[in-house]
Design a protein around this motif. Sequence first.
Motif, PDB file in Angstrom:
ATOM      1  N   PRO A  67      51.937  13.399  39.064  1.00 34.56           N
ATOM      2  CA  PRO A  67      53.113  12.629  38.649  1.00 34.56           C
ATOM      3  C   PRO A  67      52.664  11.309  38.039  1.00 34.56           C
ATOM      4  N   GLU A  68      53.401  10.809  37.049  1.00 35.49           N
ATOM      5  CA  GLU A  68      52.918   9.669  36.267  1.00 35.49           C
ATOM      6  C   GLU A  68      52.665   8.430  37.123  1.00 35.49           C
ATOM      7  N   THR A  69      53.518   8.159  38.077  1.00 35.64           N
ATOM      8  CA  THR A  69      53.290   6.981  38.918  1.00 35.64           C
ATOM      9  C   THR A  69      51.993   7.113  39.701  1.00 35.64           C
ATOM     10  N   GLU A  70      51.717   8.303  40.228  1.00 32.26           N
ATOM     11  CA  GLU A  70      50.492   8.515  40.985  1.00 32.26           C
ATOM     12  C   GLU A  70      49.267   8.455  40.069  1.00 32.26           C
ATOM     13  N   ARG A  71      49.405   8.949  38.845  1.00 29.67           N
ATOM     14  CA  ARG A  71      48.283   8.867  37.892  1.00 29.67           C
ATOM     15  C   ARG A  71      47.958   7.402  37.602  1.00 29.67           C
ATOM     16  N   ARG A  72      48.974   6.600  37.338  1.00 22.81           N
ATOM     17  CA  ARG A  72      48.738   5.188  37.047  1.00 22.81           C
ATOM     18  C   ARG A  72      48.197   4.453  38.263  1.00 22.81           C
ATOM     19  N   LEU A  73      48.681   4.816  39.417  1.00 27.23           N
ATOM     20  CA  LEU A  73      48.188   4.213  40.648  1.00 27.23           C
ATOM     21  C   LEU A  73      46.704   4.511  40.828  1.00 27.23           C
ATOM     22  N   TYR A  74      46.324   5.748  40.599  1.00 30.33           N
ATOM     23  CA  TYR A  74      44.924   6.152  40.704  1.00 30.33           C
ATOM     24  C   TYR A  74      44.066   5.356  39.720  1.00 30.33           C
ATOM     25  N   LEU A  75      44.519   5.226  38.481  1.00 30.60           N
ATOM     26  CA  LEU A  75      43.767   4.486  37.474  1.00 30.60           C
ATOM     27  C   LEU A  75      43.640   3.012  37.829  1.00 30.60           C
ATOM     28  N   LEU A  76      44.718   2.414  38.290  1.00 34.58           N
ATOM     29  CA  LEU A  76      44.685   0.989  38.612  1.00 34.58           C
ATOM     30  C   LEU A  76      43.742   0.691  39.777  1.00 34.58           C
ATOM     31  N   LEU A 136      41.821  -2.633  41.253  1.00 35.14           N
ATOM     32  CA  LEU A 136      42.854  -3.497  41.804  1.00 35.14           C
ATOM     33  C   LEU A 136      43.060  -3.173  43.278  1.00 35.14           C
ATOM     34  N   PRO A 137      43.284  -4.178  44.120  1.00 34.70           N
ATOM     35  CA  PRO A 137      43.727  -3.888  45.491  1.00 34.70           C
ATOM     36  C   PRO A 137      45.031  -3.103  45.436  1.00 34.70           C
ATOM     37  N   ILE A 138      45.240  -2.253  46.418  1.00 30.88           N
ATOM     38  CA  ILE A 138      46.406  -1.380  46.362  1.00 30.88           C
ATOM     39  C   ILE A 138      47.705  -2.173  46.357  1.00 30.88           C
ATOM     40  N   ALA A 139      47.720  -3.342  47.019  1.00 35.48           N
ATOM     41  CA  ALA A 139      48.933  -4.169  47.000  1.00 35.48           C
ATOM     42  C   ALA A 139      49.227  -4.668  45.591  1.00 35.48           C
ATOM     43  N   ASP A 140      48.172  -5.026  44.839  1.00 42.20           N
ATOM     44  CA  ASP A 140      48.380  -5.490  43.465  1.00 42.20           C
ATOM     45  C   ASP A 140      48.805  -4.343  42.559  1.00 42.20           C
ATOM     46  N   ALA A 141      48.223  -3.164  42.777  1.00 43.35           N
ATOM     47  CA  ALA A 141      48.622  -1.988  41.989  1.00 43.35           C
ATOM     48  C   ALA A 141      50.085  -1.646  42.254  1.00 43.35           C
ATOM     49  N   ALA A 142      50.490  -1.772  43.516  1.00 49.18           N
ATOM     50  CA  ALA A 142      51.891  -1.510  43.852  1.00 49.18           C
ATOM     51  C   ALA A 142      52.807  -2.490  43.142  1.00 49.18           C
ATOM     52  N   GLU A 194      55.668  -1.749  40.572  1.00 50.05           N
ATOM     53  CA  GLU A 194      56.958  -2.121  41.164  1.00 50.05           C
ATOM     54  C   GLU A 194      57.426  -1.108  42.198  1.00 50.05           C
ATOM     55  N   ILE A 195      56.499  -0.784  43.114  1.00 47.96           N
ATOM     56  CA  ILE A 195      56.823   0.105  44.230  1.00 47.96           C
ATOM     57  C   ILE A 195      56.351  -0.562  45.516  1.00 47.96           C
ATOM     58  N   PRO A 196      56.917  -0.198  46.661  1.00 52.64           N
ATOM     59  CA  PRO A 196      56.479  -0.776  47.932  1.00 52.64           C
ATOM     60  C   PRO A 196      55.029  -0.410  48.239  1.00 52.64           C
ATOM     61  N   PRO A 197      54.270  -1.299  48.880  1.00 54.10           N
ATOM     62  CA  PRO A 197      52.869  -1.002  49.219  1.00 54.10           C
ATOM     63  C   PRO A 197      52.709   0.276  50.032  1.00 54.10           C
ATOM     64  N   GLU A 198      53.640   0.543  50.955  1.00 53.35           N
ATOM     65  CA  GLU A 198      53.540   1.761  51.760  1.00 53.35           C
ATOM     66  C   GLU A 198      53.654   3.012  50.882  1.00 53.35           C
ATOM     67  N   GLU A 199      54.564   2.964  49.926  1.00 48.64           N
ATOM     68  CA  GLU A 199      54.710   4.084  48.992  1.00 48.64           C
ATOM     69  C   GLU A 199      53.469   4.245  48.140  1.00 48.64           C
ATOM     70  N   ALA A 200      52.876   3.109  47.746  1.00 49.37           N
ATOM     71  CA  ALA A 200      51.653   3.153  46.944  1.00 49.37           C
ATOM     72  C   ALA A 200      50.509   3.786  47.733  1.00 49.37           C
ATOM     73  N   MET A 201      50.386   3.434  49.006  1.00 48.85           N
ATOM     74  CA  MET A 201      49.318   4.001  49.833  1.00 48.85           C
ATOM     75  C   MET A 201      49.473   5.508  49.955  1.00 48.85           C
ATOM     76  N   GLU A 202      50.693   5.966  50.195  1.00 48.22           N
ATOM     77  CA  GLU A 202      50.935   7.409  50.310  1.00 48.22           C
ATOM     78  C   GLU A 202      50.665   8.115  48.986  1.00 48.22           C
ATOM     79  N   GLY A 203      51.102   7.496  47.880  1.00 46.45           N
ATOM     80  CA  GLY A 203      50.884   8.104  46.567  1.00 46.45           C
ATOM     81  C   GLY A 203      49.420   8.177  46.208  1.00 46.45           C
TER      82      GLY A 203
END
Length: 264
Positions: A87-96, A102-108, A112-121
């Motif tokens: 999914p595009e959000t997860e692809r961008r998260l992986y790249l960031l 980037l720290p996962i909080a900054d990538a989140a 523009e998603i919650p850090p918890e959602e970013a960690m799961e993604g």
Amino acid sequence: MDQRTRHLMEHLPYLRRYARALTGSGTRGDALVTRTLEWFLDGGGSTPETDTSREALYRWLNLLQDDEREPPEPTNHPVEAALNTLPETERRLYLLVNLEDLPIADAAEVLEIPPEEAMEGLTRAREAVRNRLTAVILVVEDDAIIAFDLSETVRGMGHIVCGNAATMDEALSLAAEHTPTLALMDIRLAEGDNGIEVARELRRQRFLPVIFVTAFPDDLAKRGLEHLGPVIPKPFTREQIEQAITRAVFTPAPEQAKEPAQPQ
């Protein structure tokens, strides 16, 4: 050059790297960076100084890419192809996180998603990419000790051994049953069989990368069949096997690679 422009130029190498990965194209990626910089320099980002941070620029790259509504360019590279299935959000998260560090909080924040959602993604994305890059390897070797050593090396790398074959019939049967993505192939096999013929038959059926591990490394060259795969002479080291497997896994498969049928 004012301070704002200097900030933008400092981030340029990172922006180009991310944009090229985002679009799957050097040309499209550079064009995306150019549009982003023009937007900022023309006053589109004329709010606080922090808007020239890398995070803000990544965010605008994403927005401009979304405006184009074009998917990333198709690719034969295994890592990029695996990322393109996400999914595009997860692809961008992986790249960031994995490409841009980037720290996962900054990538989140960028996405523009919650850090918890970013960690799961990110966990889902990493698992999906890992699964796509896990090779299923067939070991074709009539020496039980060598076959065991090769199999342990494969498993130690995190790949899967789908079976060990000592003859041509066993190899073709295992290949049909498990559809491996790579074979480690001896040339002189049990019952007088020849690994070169096994490799050629597998190529006639479908493309299967083969790494020959043999005490007779000149046999391929004598028959003009070096194109069938790289050769590792026996005795070998685990490092040689690991390097060859890694190259095979990360090398895109050619579009036309089947062995032509022989005239009757």
